[in-house]
Design a protein around this motif. Sequence first.
Motif, PDB file in Angstrom:
ATOM      1  N   THR A   1       0.844  -1.191   0.000  1.00 49.88           N
ATOM      2  CA  THR A   1       0.000   0.000   0.000  1.00 49.88           C
ATOM      3  C   THR A   1       0.886   1.249   0.000  1.00 49.88           C
ATOM      4  OG1 THR A   1      -1.702  -1.168   1.239  1.00 49.88           O
ATOM      5  CG2 THR A   1      -1.800   1.229   1.266  1.00 49.88           C
ATOM      6  N   GLY A   2       0.515   2.218  -0.837  1.00 50.08           N
ATOM      7  CA  GLY A   2       1.264   3.473  -0.881  1.00 50.08           C
ATOM      8  C   GLY A   2       2.509   3.436  -1.735  1.00 50.08           C
ATOM      9  N   SER A   3       2.645   2.427  -2.595  1.00 44.11           N
ATOM     10  CA  SER A   3       3.844   2.335  -3.435  1.00 44.11           C
ATOM     11  C   SER A   3       3.626   2.907  -4.834  1.00 44.11           C
ATOM     12  CB  SER A   3       4.319   0.880  -3.536  1.00 44.11           C
ATOM     13  OG  SER A   3       3.310   0.051  -4.082  1.00 44.11           O
ATOM     14  N   GLY A   4       2.471   3.545  -5.068  1.00 41.26           N
ATOM     15  CA  GLY A   4       2.232   4.211  -6.346  1.00 41.26           C
ATOM     16  C   GLY A   4       1.698   3.320  -7.448  1.00 41.26           C
ATOM     17  N   LYS A   5       1.087   2.195  -7.070  1.00 48.61           N
ATOM     18  CA  LYS A   5       0.599   1.241  -8.083  1.00 48.61           C
ATOM     19  C   LYS A   5      -0.489   1.867  -8.970  1.00 48.61           C
ATOM     20  CE  LYS A   5      -0.688  -1.963  -5.116  1.00 48.61           C
ATOM     21  NZ  LYS A   5      -0.353  -1.272  -3.858  1.00 48.61           N
ATOM     22  N   SER A   6      -1.441   2.560  -8.360  1.00 52.00           N
ATOM     23  CA  SER A   6      -2.539   3.156  -9.128  1.00 52.00           C
ATOM     24  C   SER A   6      -2.025   4.194 -10.121  1.00 52.00           C
ATOM     25  CB  SER A   6      -3.556   3.819  -8.192  1.00 52.00           C
ATOM     26  OG  SER A   6      -4.160   2.857  -7.361  1.00 52.00           O
ATOM     27  N   THR A   7      -1.029   4.960  -9.713  1.00 50.46           N
ATOM     28  CA  THR A   7      -0.452   5.966 -10.611  1.00 50.46           C
ATOM     29  C   THR A   7       0.166   5.299 -11.833  1.00 50.46           C
ATOM     30  OG1 THR A   7       0.002   7.396  -8.713  1.00 50.46           O
ATOM     31  CG2 THR A   7       1.160   7.901 -10.751  1.00 50.46           C
ATOM     32  N   THR A   8       0.869   4.178 -11.605  1.00 47.95           N
ATOM     33  CA  THR A   8       1.479   3.454 -12.727  1.00 47.95           C
ATOM     34  C   THR A   8       0.403   2.913 -13.667  1.00 47.95           C
ATOM     35  OG1 THR A   8       3.394   2.851 -11.374  1.00 47.95           O
ATOM     36  CG2 THR A   8       2.996   1.522 -13.341  1.00 47.95           C
ATOM     37  N   LEU A   9      -0.678   2.381 -13.109  1.00 50.10           N
ATOM     38  CA  LEU A   9      -1.766   1.879 -13.953  1.00 50.10           C
ATOM     39  C   LEU A   9      -2.332   2.994 -14.832  1.00 50.10           C
ATOM     40  CD1 LEU A   9      -3.990  -0.561 -11.838  1.00 50.10           C
ATOM     41  CD2 LEU A   9      -2.234  -1.094 -13.508  1.00 50.10           C
ATOM     42  N   PHE A  10      -2.519   4.166 -14.255  1.00 49.48           N
ATOM     43  CA  PHE A  10      -3.091   5.257 -15.041  1.00 49.48           C
ATOM     44  C   PHE A  10      -2.106   5.807 -16.063  1.00 49.48           C
ATOM     45  CE2 PHE A  10      -6.732   5.171 -12.331  1.00 49.48           C
ATOM     46  CZ  PHE A  10      -7.739   5.630 -13.162  1.00 49.48           C
ATOM     47  N   SER A  11      -0.815   5.719 -15.771  1.00 52.58           N
ATOM     48  CA  SER A  11       0.179   6.102 -16.783  1.00 52.58           C
ATOM     49  C   SER A  11       0.077   5.160 -17.983  1.00 52.58           C
ATOM     50  CB  SER A  11       1.589   6.045 -16.184  1.00 52.58           C
ATOM     51  OG  SER A  11       1.725   6.983 -15.145  1.00 52.58           O
ATOM     52  N   ALA A  12      -0.100   3.865 -17.700  1.00 54.01           N
ATOM     53  CA  ALA A  12      -0.275   2.885 -18.775  1.00 54.01           C
ATOM     54  C   ALA A  12      -1.590   3.129 -19.519  1.00 54.01           C
ATOM     55  CB  ALA A  12      -0.242   1.471 -18.203  1.00 54.01           C
ATOM     56  N   LEU A  13      -2.656   3.408 -18.765  1.00 50.43           N
ATOM     57  CA  LEU A  13      -3.959   3.683 -19.395  1.00 50.43           C
ATOM     58  C   LEU A  13      -3.903   4.925 -20.287  1.00 50.43           C
ATOM     59  CD1 LEU A  13      -6.718   3.021 -16.700  1.00 50.43           C
ATOM     60  CD2 LEU A  13      -6.403   1.829 -18.861  1.00 50.43           C
ATOM     61  N   SER A  14      -3.124   5.921 -19.890  1.00 50.20           N
ATOM     62  CA  SER A  14      -3.004   7.138 -20.697  1.00 50.20           C
ATOM     63  C   SER A  14      -2.419   6.838 -22.066  1.00 50.20           C
ATOM     64  CB  SER A  14      -2.135   8.175 -19.972  1.00 50.20           C
ATOM     65  OG  SER A  14      -2.733   8.560 -18.758  1.00 50.20           O
ATOM     66  N   LEU A  15      -1.515   5.852 -22.125  1.00 50.28           N
ATOM     67  CA  LEU A  15      -0.937   5.438 -23.413  1.00 50.28           C
ATOM     68  C   LEU A  15      -1.961   4.695 -24.267  1.00 50.28           C
ATOM     69  CD1 LEU A  15       2.578   4.174 -22.214  1.00 50.28           C
ATOM     70  CD2 LEU A  15       2.085   6.305 -23.415  1.00 50.28           C
ATOM     71  N   LEU A  16      -2.890   4.005 -23.615  1.00 51.91           N
ATOM     72  CA  LEU A  16      -3.893   3.209 -24.332  1.00 51.91           C
ATOM     73  C   LEU A  16      -5.149   4.006 -24.674  1.00 51.91           C
ATOM     74  CD1 LEU A  16      -3.695   0.018 -22.076  1.00 51.91           C
ATOM     75  CD2 LEU A  16      -2.884   0.185 -24.434  1.00 51.91           C
ATOM     76  N   ASN A  17      -5.281   5.187 -24.080  1.00 48.54           N
ATOM     77  CA  ASN A  17      -6.521   5.966 -24.207  1.00 48.54           C
ATOM     78  C   ASN A  17      -6.638   6.615 -25.590  1.00 48.54           C
ATOM     79  OD1 ASN A  17      -8.909   7.208 -23.549  1.00 48.54           O
ATOM     80  ND2 ASN A  17      -7.955   8.847 -22.350  1.00 48.54           N
ATOM     81  N   LYS A  18      -7.378   5.967 -26.463  1.00 47.99           N
ATOM     82  CA  LYS A  18      -7.596   6.489 -27.814  1.00 47.99           C
ATOM     83  C   LYS A  18      -9.098   6.526 -28.089  1.00 47.99           C
ATOM     84  CE  LYS A  18      -3.188   4.792 -29.638  1.00 47.99           C
ATOM     85  NZ  LYS A  18      -2.654   4.226 -28.410  1.00 47.99           N
ATOM     86  N   GLU A  19      -9.472   7.267 -29.129  1.00 48.22           N
ATOM     87  CA  GLU A  19     -10.887   7.483 -29.413  1.00 48.22           C
ATOM     88  C   GLU A  19     -11.614   6.198 -29.798  1.00 48.22           C
ATOM     89  OE1 GLU A  19     -13.628  10.261 -32.349  1.00 48.22           O
ATOM     90  OE2 GLU A  19     -11.495  10.722 -32.103  1.00 48.22           O
ATOM     91  N   ASN A  20     -10.887   5.248 -30.384  1.00 49.12           N
ATOM     92  CA  ASN A  20     -11.551   4.044 -30.916  1.00 49.12           C
ATOM     93  C   ASN A  20     -11.618   2.887 -29.925  1.00 49.12           C
ATOM     94  OD1 ASN A  20      -8.821   3.570 -30.952  1.00 49.12           O
ATOM     95  ND2 ASN A  20      -8.842   2.409 -32.860  1.00 49.12           N
ATOM     96  N   VAL A  21     -11.311   3.148 -28.629  1.00 49.32           N
ATOM     97  CA  VAL A  21     -11.386   2.067 -27.642  1.00 49.32           C
ATOM     98  C   VAL A  21     -12.333   2.450 -26.507  1.00 49.32           C
ATOM     99  CG1 VAL A  21      -9.080   1.141 -28.114  1.00 49.32           C
ATOM    100  CG2 VAL A  21      -9.356   2.915 -26.363  1.00 49.32           C
ATOM    101  N   ASN A  22     -12.934   1.432 -25.896  1.00 44.18           N
ATOM    102  CA  ASN A  22     -13.817   1.630 -24.750  1.00 44.18           C
ATOM    103  C   ASN A  22     -13.080   1.200 -23.487  1.00 44.18           C
ATOM    104  OD1 ASN A  22     -15.971   1.916 -22.985  1.00 44.18           O
ATOM    105  ND2 ASN A  22     -16.911  -0.036 -23.547  1.00 44.18           N
ATOM    106  N   ILE A  23     -12.693   2.173 -22.676  1.00 46.41           N
ATOM    107  CA  ILE A  23     -11.989   1.894 -21.413  1.00 46.41           C
ATOM    108  C   ILE A  23     -12.983   1.987 -20.269  1.00 46.41           C
ATOM    109  CG2 ILE A  23     -10.197   2.667 -19.811  1.00 46.41           C
ATOM    110  CD1 ILE A  23      -8.646   3.778 -22.174  1.00 46.41           C
TER     111      ILE A  23
END
Length: 576
Positions: free
Chosen positions: A326-348
């Motif tokens: 807990t508190g090691s920044g896991k959620s931040t890393t997930l959202f950094s990865a999601l930001s790379l995947l976030n495109k108009e043609n995908v449903n996240i």
Amino acid sequence: MITPFLQFLIEKKVVPKDIADQISAKTDSGPKSLDFLLVEMAKIGEEELLKYKADFYHLPSVALQKKAAEKSALEFFPKEAVNNYQMIPFEVKGEIVHVGMVNPENLKAREAIDFLARQKGWETRFYVATSAGLKHMADRFSGTLTSEIGEALEYSDENKEKKEEKAPQSEKELEEVVKSAPVSKMVNVILRHAVEGGASDIHIEPGDLDSRVRYRIDGELHETLTLPKYIHASVVSRIKVIANLKIDETRKPQDGRIHMEIEGKKIDFRVSTLPLTGSEKVVMRILDVTRGAPTLEALGFMGRNINVAKRQIEQPNGLFLVTGPTGSGKSTTLFSALSLLNKENVNIVTLEDPVEYYLPGANQSQVRPEVDYTFASGLRSILRQDPDIIMVGEIRDNETAQLAIQAALTGHIVLSTLHTNDAAGAIPRLLDMKVEPFLLSNTINIIEAQRLVRKICPKCKEPHELPRDLFEQASSILATIPDDQLYEGVSRDKMQFFRGKGCGECGNTGYKGRLSILEVLENTKTMKTIIANGFEHVKAEEEFKKQGFISMIQDGIMKTLLGLTTVDEIVMATKE
């Protein structure tokens, strides 16, 4: 017109004549002070400037950025006079008040402060200071948490006859508490200063004699102020009201949320109350829902780790798993990865507890266990929402693990977190959750484990010689890293370590901000076979070496040699 001090710097060959003329013209025509222009145009460091001023004025110097001003000293001088006279009292010792001044030639200012001191029966002792130092302390003087809280307390004291803690009893008393102007102001100031100071959590806890407020900044708790004990119950009640909690319920824990806009940012405070003996403690997690996630590079991904992470994120399906405590920044890393995947043609679609980042275009949902909306039940519903990419905040139980694996098998990209100490530990953990080995081997793309360490403050970073035992330990770890996996800028021949000396910018801690130290395990063809056959550790270790796997401590040591963090931080973060 060139001032005597500027002429002194020209004669000392510190400032070239042409630069001095430019500085002089700017001080005559613009609002910037001579000190700021010397730093900006002549590239003189703050410490160097302070030394030259002390030599020229024949006065002792004071680095106000490094001073924790005493309240008794600050209260001695009217706030308006600080800017007018460019001087500020910073300490009272016995009957002597110590005063830092930018321009000792200002005789009117010296006379004014001498007059004020005589009224209190004090003598004055003057020190030369820089404009930056004075501004730092003046900002803390005029806008500090302590002074703003003090004003509210003063108002409260005038209207309170008995200074004893008394929790509100009747409904009418409760109404008076929540409408109380000083209490409302105190709470608002505490919340605002926490956000402005970059805190991640606020702790408001009762003591025997007072109430303590602490902020968690860069992973460390810092005591910010103390409040009188009698005001604690009123502050807790005010927080409960704005968090939509029951004010009269003090026997059991409660959870709520506060939504505020501070400096144009939408901030969520996740509130938790805990009953203690005779009183309650409040902890608030601060979530800036409007801020975007940082890039993987900004988080600390380097070398092989960034290459593997980006390659595996682009896979059409499979499981991207982040592990750590807990508190090691896991959620931040997930959202950094999601930001790379976030495109108009995908449903996240995300399932979170709580929603920590706002991702434009994504469908973000928060679990609510009280209405049986858990990670497992939510994941079932998400699969009926035609998702391309699914983010599940955490795999906590067998059911969620099974559903996540099934989703990854059926053509979805699934991102989630797990609590294990290292990357390799995630595989036996999932096997313990009754996930079939052959299914696991075909769904995992990447497992990343991480810890957060504090970054060295760039303003006061300096070379540092390690104790012999630590130096040898670091050398032996560096020796285990293959040459082709060394980060750019890291050398075995020239091992130079750094630390933060401590300055006003970092609150004299030597650290400012945090980054991840991490390890990335890629699920290669060989690794898939090893997992499918029950994950034999000896064979797995051999495959790690072939991959060029960099362990968390190896990653950390290389980052110390790049001047990003300290060996002490790495040792603490990787200690089991």
